[in-house]
Design an enzyme around this catalytic site. Structure first.
Site, PDB file in Angstrom:
ATOM      1  N   GLU A  43       5.146   4.760   1.377  1.00 46.15           N
ATOM      2  CA  GLU A  43       5.540   6.164   1.399  1.00 46.15           C
ATOM      3  C   GLU A  43       5.710   6.739   2.791  1.00 46.15           C
ATOM      4  OE1 GLU A  43       2.930   8.248  -1.210  1.00 46.15           O
ATOM      5  OE2 GLU A  43       3.776   7.258  -2.958  1.00 46.15           O
TER       6      GLU A  43
ATOM      7  N   SER B 160       0.845  -1.198   0.000  1.00 48.85           N
ATOM      8  CA  SER B 160       0.000   0.000   0.000  1.00 48.85           C
ATOM      9  C   SER B 160       0.877   1.243   0.000  1.00 48.85           C
ATOM     10  CB  SER B 160      -0.887   0.007   1.235  1.00 48.85           C
ATOM     11  OG  SER B 160      -0.114   0.380   2.349  1.00 48.85           O
ATOM     12  N   LYS B 161       0.332   2.280  -0.565  1.00 49.24           N
ATOM     13  CA  LYS B 161       1.041   3.550  -0.636  1.00 49.24           C
ATOM     14  C   LYS B 161       1.428   3.994   0.769  1.00 49.24           C
ATOM     15  CE  LYS B 161       0.195   7.040  -4.119  1.00 49.24           C
ATOM     16  NZ  LYS B 161       1.383   6.980  -4.770  1.00 49.24           N
ATOM     17  N   ARG B 162       0.549   3.695   1.723  1.00 47.54           N
ATOM     18  CA  ARG B 162       0.810   4.154   3.084  1.00 47.54           C
ATOM     19  C   ARG B 162       2.137   3.591   3.605  1.00 47.54           C
ATOM     20  NH1 ARG B 162       0.535   4.215   8.300  1.00 47.54           N
ATOM     21  NH2 ARG B 162       0.772   1.979   8.455  1.00 47.54           N
TER      22      ARG B 162
END
Ligand code: GLU
Length: 487
Positions: free
Chosen positions: A261, A256-258
């Protein structure tokens, strides 16, 4: 026999965001390989995207890697024989090589508009062909090129890619990979003579910096044949390639981007230790042949080999990171742990270093992240309020609870302050507890001391608080009993 070429590897982060775990993993694997091979590890900053590149991000990447003990031999801050190490400072170098390709007619100006290209793509797809640039501008004469430039037409520079050739390389992790040049087409290498694109700049830099091994994420596999074509056109040697497995979430979907990133600084703020992060990331796609799990960066260097890096995606499991963090918190020397915890400790708790050390020593057993310390340790520094009924064991009334607390207090009062240690406390209280009933005595005592339903045991708490504070808290609980439980 020719001498083995010295290993030189690099990472080429773009300073367009904060340092995140994906970049750290790539840096770590490059670092491990360089150290293992007695080679050189280089950081090169890919800041050609002037819109999005910021010095603060570069600073964050470098300082973050330093905190992780991942160090480099050449880079924008330390210099080195093949600098500058920021692409934005290498424009003249790229210009020279772009000009070389244009002069040798290996590259050409292309004036096709976005719309033209879209049309062409559609037409190719409708014929069941692989969409690629058809080469319209290959045929322009120098006069036509000059006229279009004169007229201020937008342009890019493309490499002439030969048709029907197979580009093949032996990836040190993934094995043999081959691609037909017809699926690539004429690559755009620059927006103009002084604005190279990623694939071009990387090839020039890797050659001039004498990079022997390119170790990077699997998402760059499709760039590799393009870079090989560019290197070939420039007459450059080609490095070895090793593409690290993708990082996947536990259900094998793209991470996931979470997670991807979340910046390294956020992890630090949350109370993850750099050693734990390095350990966790080192095993993200690699493991030593003895499967050792807790492994320091020095041991990783000794055991590292690119051949042991897996092809399959590497699973990023947060609970595994928590587990590593927990292990490091449990086993790190107490002094070091106290120092690392410093940013998480309220100022006034530091006024009592002895109590702080004792509290850390007890709470470290239950701490997954340093950010949990305050909540776990607050009972050692502050008397929180609680309802009197908390003191009651199995519905004992306030009168009975009071008597029990007084019994415990009486016994504890006999122990001198300087002997108020766990062993002595247990020796005094446990025989009484066995006589009266363990829960009957120990529950009110523990809740009186902690003011919490769940907490460490009474002896542990008292050994941290010392005699005066312990008796003070028991007295307060006795007062609560005198006032009666509010039900
Ligand atoms: N800037 C690229 C990245 O961070 C570098 C890729 C490469 O190593 O060639 O993904």
């Amino acid at each position: 026999m020719p001498e083995k070429e010295p290993v030189r590897v690099r990472i080429a982060p773009s300073p367009t965001g904060f340092l995140h775990l994906g970049t750290i993993r790539t840096a770590l694997f490059n670092y491990l390989f360089a150290k293992k091979e007695d080679g050189v590890f280089i950081i090169r900053i890919e800041d050609t995207d002037t819109q999005r590149s910021l010095p603060v991000y570069e600073e964050g990447i470098l300082s973050g890697l330093k905190k992780l003990n991942i160090t480099w031999d050449e880079g924008p801050d330390v210099g080195g024989p093949y600098g500058p190490y920021r692409q934005s400072e290498r424009t003249e170098i790229y210009q020279k090589y772009i000009k070389q390709l244009l002069d040798e007619k290996k590259a050409y100006w292309c004036f096709c508009s976005k719309e033209d290209l879209e049309e062409e793509k559609k037409a190719m797809l409708s014929q069941g062909l692989f969409p690629k640039y058809g080469g319209t501008c290959r045929r322009l004469t120098p006069e036509q090129v000059a006229a279009k430039k004169e007229a201020g037409q937008n342009a890019v520079i493309r490499l002439m890619v030969p048709t029907g050739v197979t580009i093949e390389f032996d990836d040190m992790i993934r094995g043999s990979i081959s691609v037909n040049s017809d699926t690539i087409g004429d690559i755009v290498i620059a927006k103009n003579e002084s604005a190279p694109l990623y694939n071009f700049a990387v090839v020039v830099d890797d050659e001039l910096m004498k990079i022997t091994h390119v170790i990077r994420g699997e998402d760059h596999i499709s760039n590799t044949p393009k870079q090989m074509l560019i290197a070939g056109a420039l007459g450059f040697s080609r490095p070895h390639y090793a593409h690290l497995p993708l990082i996947l979430s536990p259900d094998r979907s793209k991470l996931s981007k979470r997670n991807l990133e979340t910046s390294f600084d956020e992890y630090l703020k949350d109370g993850y230790l750099p050693q734990a992060i390095v350990n966790f990331l080192g095993l993200l796609g690699w493991h030593p042949d003895d499967d050792q799990e807790i492994i320091s960066i020095e041991e990783m260097i000794r055991k590292f080999s690119l051949r042991r890096v897996q092809k399959a995606g590497a699973i990023f499991a947060m609970d595994k990171l928590d587990w590593f963090n927990e292990q490091y918190i449990k086993t790190m020397p107490l002094e070091a742990l106290i120092a690392t915890l410093d940013p998480f400790v309220p100022l006034h708790w530091k006024e009592n270093p002895q109590r702080l050390a004792a509290a850390v020593n007890i709470t470290r057993e239950r701490m997954k992240k340093l950010s949990e310390f305050q909540e776990l340790a607050v009972l050692f520094f502050e008397r929180g309020d609680y309802p009197g009924s908390l003191l009651s064991w199995h519905d004992a009334d306030s009168k009975k609870t009071k008597t029990l607390l007084e019994t415990a207090r009486g016994a504890l009062a006999d122990i001198p302050s300087d002997a108020f240690v766990q062993k002595n406390l247990e020796e005094k209280i446990m025989p009484l507890a066995d006589q009266i009933g363990r829960g009957d005595l120990l529950w009110p005592l523990r809740t009186a001391l902690s003011g919490q339903k769940n907490s460490p045991g009474p002896f542990e708490i008292m050994s941290v608080l010392g005699k005066d504070e312990s008796l003070g808290r028991i007295d307060r609980a006795i007062e609560k009993c005198s006032a009666g439980f509010d039900r």
